[in-house]
Design a protein around this motif. Structure first.
Motif, PDB file in Angstrom:
ATOM      1  N   HIS A  39      22.047 -14.085 -15.835  1.00 56.62           N
ATOM      2  CA  HIS A  39      22.773 -12.781 -16.424  1.00 56.62           C
ATOM      3  C   HIS A  39      24.180 -13.077 -16.543  1.00 56.62           C
TER       4      HIS A  39
ATOM      5  N   VAL B 263      25.769 -15.759 -17.450  1.00 57.30           N
ATOM      6  CA  VAL B 263      25.722 -16.493 -18.416  1.00 57.30           C
ATOM      7  C   VAL B 263      25.912 -15.666 -19.917  1.00 57.30           C
ATOM      8  N   ALA B 264      25.104 -14.627 -19.649  1.00 57.78           N
ATOM      9  CA  ALA B 264      24.868 -13.924 -20.916  1.00 57.78           C
ATOM     10  C   ALA B 264      26.058 -12.997 -21.303  1.00 57.78           C
ATOM     11  N   GLN B 265      26.461 -12.530 -20.187  1.00 54.78           N
ATOM     12  CA  GLN B 265      27.899 -11.754 -20.168  1.00 54.78           C
ATOM     13  C   GLN B 265      29.084 -12.727 -20.751  1.00 54.78           C
TER      14      GLN B 265
ATOM     15  N   VAL C  92      28.725 -15.506 -22.518  1.00 54.51           N
ATOM     16  CA  VAL C  92      28.304 -15.963 -24.003  1.00 54.51           C
ATOM     17  C   VAL C  92      28.991 -14.603 -24.780  1.00 54.51           C
ATOM     18  N   HIS C  93      28.663 -13.691 -24.379  1.00 53.17           N
ATOM     19  CA  HIS C  93      29.188 -12.353 -25.261  1.00 53.17           C
ATOM     20  C   HIS C  93      30.495 -12.274 -25.387  1.00 53.17           C
TER      21      HIS C  93
ATOM     22  N   GLU D  44      31.762 -15.266 -28.058  1.00 56.88           N
ATOM     23  CA  GLU D  44      31.264 -15.048 -29.559  1.00 56.88           C
ATOM     24  C   GLU D  44      32.541 -14.776 -30.383  1.00 56.88           C
TER      25      GLU D  44
ATOM     26  N   GLY E 204      18.675 -18.358 -18.568  1.00 49.55           N
ATOM     27  CA  GLY E 204      19.961 -18.427 -19.129  1.00 49.55           C
ATOM     28  C   GLY E 204      20.049 -19.186 -20.318  1.00 49.55           C
TER      29      GLY E 204
ATOM     30  N   SER F 297      20.752 -17.748 -24.017  1.00 50.55           N
ATOM     31  CA  SER F 297      22.279 -17.313 -24.248  1.00 50.55           C
ATOM     32  C   SER F 297      23.187 -18.687 -24.323  1.00 50.55           C
TER      33      SER F 297
ATOM     34  N   THR G 148      22.404 -19.813 -28.162  1.00 47.07           N
ATOM     35  CA  THR G 148      23.102 -18.665 -28.857  1.00 47.07           C
ATOM     36  C   THR G 148      24.357 -19.048 -29.108  1.00 47.07           C
ATOM     37  N   LEU G 149      25.223 -19.502 -28.109  1.00 46.93           N
ATOM     38  CA  LEU G 149      26.568 -20.087 -28.091  1.00 46.93           C
ATOM     39  C   LEU G 149      26.531 -21.265 -28.855  1.00 46.93           C
TER      40      LEU G 149
END
Length: 142
Positions: free
Chosen positions: A27, A29-31, A33-34, A37, A56, A59, A62-63
């Motif tokens: 979670h 890591v997702a924050q 990565v956001h 961006e 994770g 995410s 995506t990065l």
């Protein structure tokens, strides 16, 4: 991590972000990565020894797919497994900046190694790939 991530989007002066062994979860890591961006400054990201896990990995993928600045990405001992390695490998095809990728000590087995091998055929920037201390046998290396 959420606060840090939100500030990374507007800070292009920071060039290196080392967050080794600070208990970041999937979670978190997702924050992070956001926030990364929109960042255009960080060229080194070290998330080694965090609990990123297979959850994770999307995410991180995506990065890898969307960030055009990161040159060095360190993910040693993040429990990515073969699924996580495969997600990252698939994203490497769209990346044109990463030169160093450390995936050591992630319990990556033959199928994850095969996905990374396939990614090597499509990436022209990757110069260093560390897969040490994984579960790759002689069969997986072929």
């Amino acid at each position: 991590i959420a606060r840090l991530g939100s500030k990374l989007d507007v800070n292009d002066a920071l060039e290196q972000l080392e967050l080794r062994s600070i208990s970041i979860s999937a979670h978190g890591v997702a924050q992070l990565v956001h926030g990364l961006e929109g960042n255009r400054g960080i060229f080194l990201l070290d998330l080694s020894e965090n609990a990123v896990g297979e959850k994770g990995a999307p995410s991180i993928a995506t990065l890898v797919r969307n960030n055009a600045v990161i040159v060095h990405l360190h993910l040693r001992a993040c429990a990515l497994g073969s699924r996580g390695a495969t997600a990252i490998a698939e994203a490497l095809a769209a990346n044109h900046t990463i030169q160093t990728l450390d995936l050591g000590a992630n319990s990556i087995a033959a199928n994850g190694c095969a996905a990374l091998g396939a990614a090597l055929a499509s990436t022209v920037t990757l110069r260093s790939l560390d897969l040490s201390a994984n579960l790759i046998t002689a069969e997986g290396a072929h």
